[in-house]
Design a protein around this motif. Sequence first.
Motif, PDB file in Angstrom:
ATOM      1  N   VAL A  65       0.868  -1.171   0.000  1.00 25.98           N
ATOM      2  CA  VAL A  65       0.000   0.000   0.000  1.00 25.98           C
ATOM      3  C   VAL A  65       0.908   1.225   0.000  1.00 25.98           C
ATOM      4  O   VAL A  65       1.752   1.390   0.882  1.00 25.98           O
ATOM      5  N   ALA A  66       0.760   2.076  -1.013  1.00 30.28           N
ATOM      6  CA  ALA A  66       1.610   3.263  -1.148  1.00 30.28           C
ATOM      7  C   ALA A  66       1.351   4.228  -0.001  1.00 30.28           C
ATOM      8  O   ALA A  66       0.205   4.440   0.402  1.00 30.28           O
ATOM      9  N   LYS A  67       2.418   4.811   0.512  1.00 30.50           N
ATOM     10  CA  LYS A  67       2.299   5.786   1.601  1.00 30.50           C
ATOM     11  C   LYS A  67       1.557   7.023   1.096  1.00 30.50           C
ATOM     12  O   LYS A  67       1.811   7.509   0.009  1.00 30.50           O
ATOM     13  N   GLY A  68       0.623   7.493   1.913  1.00 32.93           N
ATOM     14  CA  GLY A  68      -0.143   8.687   1.585  1.00 32.93           C
ATOM     15  C   GLY A  68      -1.250   8.470   0.574  1.00 32.93           C
ATOM     16  O   GLY A  68      -1.843   9.429   0.096  1.00 32.93           O
ATOM     17  N   LEU A  97     -11.899  -2.415   6.333  1.00 32.13           N
ATOM     18  CA  LEU A  97     -10.570  -2.942   6.063  1.00 32.13           C
ATOM     19  C   LEU A  97     -10.096  -3.789   7.241  1.00 32.13           C
ATOM     20  O   LEU A  97     -10.526  -3.564   8.377  1.00 32.13           O
ATOM     21  N   PRO A  98      -9.196  -4.730   7.011  1.00 31.92           N
ATOM     22  CA  PRO A  98      -8.646  -5.519   8.125  1.00 31.92           C
ATOM     23  C   PRO A  98      -7.930  -4.610   9.120  1.00 31.92           C
ATOM     24  O   PRO A  98      -7.416  -3.543   8.763  1.00 31.92           O
ATOM     25  N   ASP A  99      -7.869  -5.032  10.363  1.00 31.34           N
ATOM     26  CA  ASP A  99      -7.220  -4.229  11.403  1.00 31.34           C
ATOM     27  C   ASP A  99      -5.748  -3.964  11.101  1.00 31.34           C
ATOM     28  O   ASP A  99      -5.215  -2.921  11.459  1.00 31.34           O
ATOM     29  N   LEU A 100      -5.075  -4.897  10.457  1.00 28.54           N
ATOM     30  CA  LEU A 100      -3.650  -4.752  10.173  1.00 28.54           C
ATOM     31  C   LEU A 100      -3.365  -3.984   8.886  1.00 28.54           C
ATOM     32  O   LEU A 100      -2.204  -3.824   8.509  1.00 28.54           O
ATOM     33  N   GLU A 103      -0.596   1.815   5.530  1.00 26.59           N
ATOM     34  CA  GLU A 103       0.299   2.217   4.445  1.00 26.59           C
ATOM     35  C   GLU A 103       1.670   1.582   4.630  1.00 26.59           C
ATOM     36  O   GLU A 103       2.153   1.435   5.739  1.00 26.59           O
ATOM     37  N   GLY A 104       2.275   1.189   3.512  1.00 19.82           N
ATOM     38  CA  GLY A 104       3.600   0.592   3.539  1.00 19.82           C
ATOM     39  C   GLY A 104       3.603  -0.900   3.817  1.00 19.82           C
ATOM     40  O   GLY A 104       4.663  -1.518   3.840  1.00 19.82           O
ATOM     41  N   GLN A 105       2.440  -1.509   4.041  1.00 20.34           N
ATOM     42  CA  GLN A 105       2.351  -2.924   4.340  1.00 20.34           C
ATOM     43  C   GLN A 105       1.889  -3.714   3.117  1.00 20.34           C
ATOM     44  O   GLN A 105       1.227  -3.172   2.231  1.00 20.34           O
ATOM     45  N   GLY A 106       2.187  -5.002   3.118  1.00 22.20           N
ATOM     46  CA  GLY A 106       1.747  -5.889   2.056  1.00 22.20           C
ATOM     47  C   GLY A 106       0.261  -6.135   2.138  1.00 22.20           C
ATOM     48  O   GLY A 106      -0.314  -6.212   3.225  1.00 22.20           O
ATOM     49  N   VAL A 107      -0.367  -6.237   0.975  1.00 17.14           N
ATOM     50  CA  VAL A 107      -1.805  -6.441   0.907  1.00 17.14           C
ATOM     51  C   VAL A 107      -2.125  -7.262  -0.334  1.00 17.14           C
ATOM     52  O   VAL A 107      -1.393  -7.205  -1.322  1.00 17.14           O
ATOM     53  N   VAL A 108      -3.195  -8.049  -0.244  1.00 11.62           N
ATOM     54  CA  VAL A 108      -3.729  -8.749  -1.401  1.00 11.62           C
ATOM     55  C   VAL A 108      -5.198  -8.365  -1.509  1.00 11.62           C
ATOM     56  O   VAL A 108      -5.959  -8.545  -0.557  1.00 11.62           O
ATOM     57  N   ALA A 109      -5.574  -7.811  -2.654  1.00 14.34           N
ATOM     58  CA  ALA A 109      -6.959  -7.431  -2.902  1.00 14.34           C
ATOM     59  C   ALA A 109      -7.554  -8.414  -3.904  1.00 14.34           C
ATOM     60  O   ALA A 109      -6.942  -8.710  -4.925  1.00 14.34           O
ATOM     61  N   VAL A 124     -10.168  -7.450   0.916  1.00 10.82           N
ATOM     62  CA  VAL A 124      -8.804  -6.974   1.099  1.00 10.82           C
ATOM     63  C   VAL A 124      -8.198  -7.773   2.241  1.00 10.82           C
ATOM     64  O   VAL A 124      -8.776  -7.860   3.328  1.00 10.82           O
ATOM     65  N   LEU A 125      -7.053  -8.379   1.972  1.00  8.30           N
ATOM     66  CA  LEU A 125      -6.353  -9.179   2.965  1.00  8.30           C
ATOM     67  C   LEU A 125      -5.033  -8.510   3.300  1.00  8.30           C
ATOM     68  O   LEU A 125      -4.288  -8.112   2.409  1.00  8.30           O
ATOM     69  N   ALA A 126      -4.745  -8.373   4.602  1.00  6.86           N
ATOM     70  CA  ALA A 126      -3.483  -7.779   5.038  1.00  6.86           C
ATOM     71  C   ALA A 126      -2.648  -8.854   5.714  1.00  6.86           C
ATOM     72  O   ALA A 126      -3.190  -9.790   6.305  1.00  6.86           O
ATOM     73  N   LYS A 127      -1.332  -8.709   5.631  1.00  6.05           N
ATOM     74  CA  LYS A 127      -0.483  -9.710   6.281  1.00  6.05           C
ATOM     75  C   LYS A 127      -0.621  -9.611   7.791  1.00  6.05           C
ATOM     76  O   LYS A 127      -0.901  -8.543   8.339  1.00  6.05           O
ATOM     77  N   HIS A 128      -0.407 -10.734   8.491  1.00  7.95           N
ATOM     78  CA  HIS A 128      -0.703 -10.757   9.913  1.00  7.95           C
ATOM     79  C   HIS A 128       0.474 -10.465  10.822  1.00  7.95           C
ATOM     80  O   HIS A 128       0.282 -10.222  11.992  1.00  7.95           O
ATOM     81  N   ASP A 129       1.688 -10.501  10.348  1.00  9.04           N
ATOM     82  CA  ASP A 129       2.822 -10.055  11.151  1.00  9.04           C
ATOM     83  C   ASP A 129       3.956  -9.646  10.232  1.00  9.04           C
ATOM     84  O   ASP A 129       3.844  -9.702   9.028  1.00  9.04           O
ATOM     85  N   GLU A 130       5.061  -9.237  10.798  1.00 10.79           N
ATOM     86  CA  GLU A 130       6.162  -8.688  10.011  1.00 10.79           C
ATOM     87  C   GLU A 130       6.836  -9.714   9.121  1.00 10.79           C
ATOM     88  O   GLU A 130       7.443  -9.355   8.130  1.00 10.79           O
ATOM     89  N   ARG A 131       6.784 -10.998   9.450  1.00  9.95           N
ATOM     90  CA  ARG A 131       7.489 -11.992   8.655  1.00  9.95           C
ATOM     91  C   ARG A 131       6.610 -12.713   7.651  1.00  9.95           C
ATOM     92  O   ARG A 131       7.104 -13.387   6.781  1.00  9.95           O
ATOM     93  N   TYR A 132       5.301 -12.604   7.789  1.00 14.80           N
ATOM     94  CA  TYR A 132       4.416 -13.332   6.892  1.00 14.80           C
ATOM     95  C   TYR A 132       4.086 -12.514   5.652  1.00 14.80           C
ATOM     96  O   TYR A 132       3.835 -11.328   5.730  1.00 14.80           O
ATOM     97  N   MET A 133       4.087 -13.179   4.519  1.00 17.39           N
ATOM     98  CA  MET A 133       3.587 -12.595   3.278  1.00 17.39           C
ATOM     99  C   MET A 133       3.112 -13.756   2.424  1.00 17.39           C
ATOM    100  O   MET A 133       3.760 -14.796   2.385  1.00 17.39           O
ATOM    101  N   PRO A 134       1.981 -13.611   1.745  1.00 20.75           N
ATOM    102  CA  PRO A 134       1.514 -14.698   0.893  1.00 20.75           C
ATOM    103  C   PRO A 134       2.607 -15.141  -0.079  1.00 20.75           C
ATOM    104  O   PRO A 134       3.384 -14.316  -0.567  1.00 20.75           O
ATOM    105  N   ARG A 135       2.660 -16.428  -0.336  1.00 23.03           N
ATOM    106  CA  ARG A 135       3.715 -17.005  -1.169  1.00 23.03           C
ATOM    107  C   ARG A 135       3.811 -16.323  -2.530  1.00 23.03           C
ATOM    108  O   ARG A 135       4.893 -16.051  -3.024  1.00 23.03           O
ATOM    109  N   GLU A 136       2.651 -16.032  -3.139  1.00 18.23           N
ATOM    110  CA  GLU A 136       2.652 -15.422  -4.464  1.00 18.23           C
ATOM    111  C   GLU A 136       3.259 -14.016  -4.426  1.00 18.23           C
ATOM    112  O   GLU A 136       4.005 -13.619  -5.306  1.00 18.23           O
ATOM    113  N   VAL A 137       2.929 -13.238  -3.368  1.00 23.63           N
ATOM    114  CA  VAL A 137       3.469 -11.888  -3.241  1.00 23.63           C
ATOM    115  C   VAL A 137       4.977 -11.957  -3.036  1.00 23.63           C
ATOM    116  O   VAL A 137       5.739 -11.234  -3.687  1.00 23.63           O
TER     117      VAL A 137
END
Length: 169
Positions: A65-68, A97-100, A103-109, A124-137
Amino acid sequence: MSLLPKSPKARRRLTLVAAIAPVLALAVGLTLWGLGDSVSFFYTPSQAAQAHPPVGRSVQLGGLVAKGSVVKHPDGAVEFTVQDQHAVDKVVFQGDLPDLFREGQGVVAVGAFRQDGVFEAKRVLAKHDERYMPREVAKALKAQGEWRGDGAKASYGEPAAAGTGQGGI
């Protein structure tokens, strides 16, 4: 000269294979045709720009998600921009939107592109912690040189990490 084998046993086997093969091919064809609408392709913004998915076709759009870029409207609609290193896509979403999400975080829409090129998200799906990101992303960002596996945050435009040939997330 006949193309059939001379042995009666071999002829029976050939006849059995000849009878089963079209049925099996039809079953596989019908299965693939039936699953065709349930397949959801994953794209980063630069991959979507190259592939030009058909308008209305359900796809997944992933990136940062782009900042600003997040704009919340009083009617519950949210607009934001999803980016990778090479391209950006505007996303509109109606709902919570998900709680997590930030801006600046990984997201899958999950949704579809409209005629005007804007991505209309149904989920809209947001990653759940700093180390997780969907495999495709993660795979797409690694291919673009954006992935940084040590958990450091990405800043577009910064050089790749020293000695690794990788930068980004």
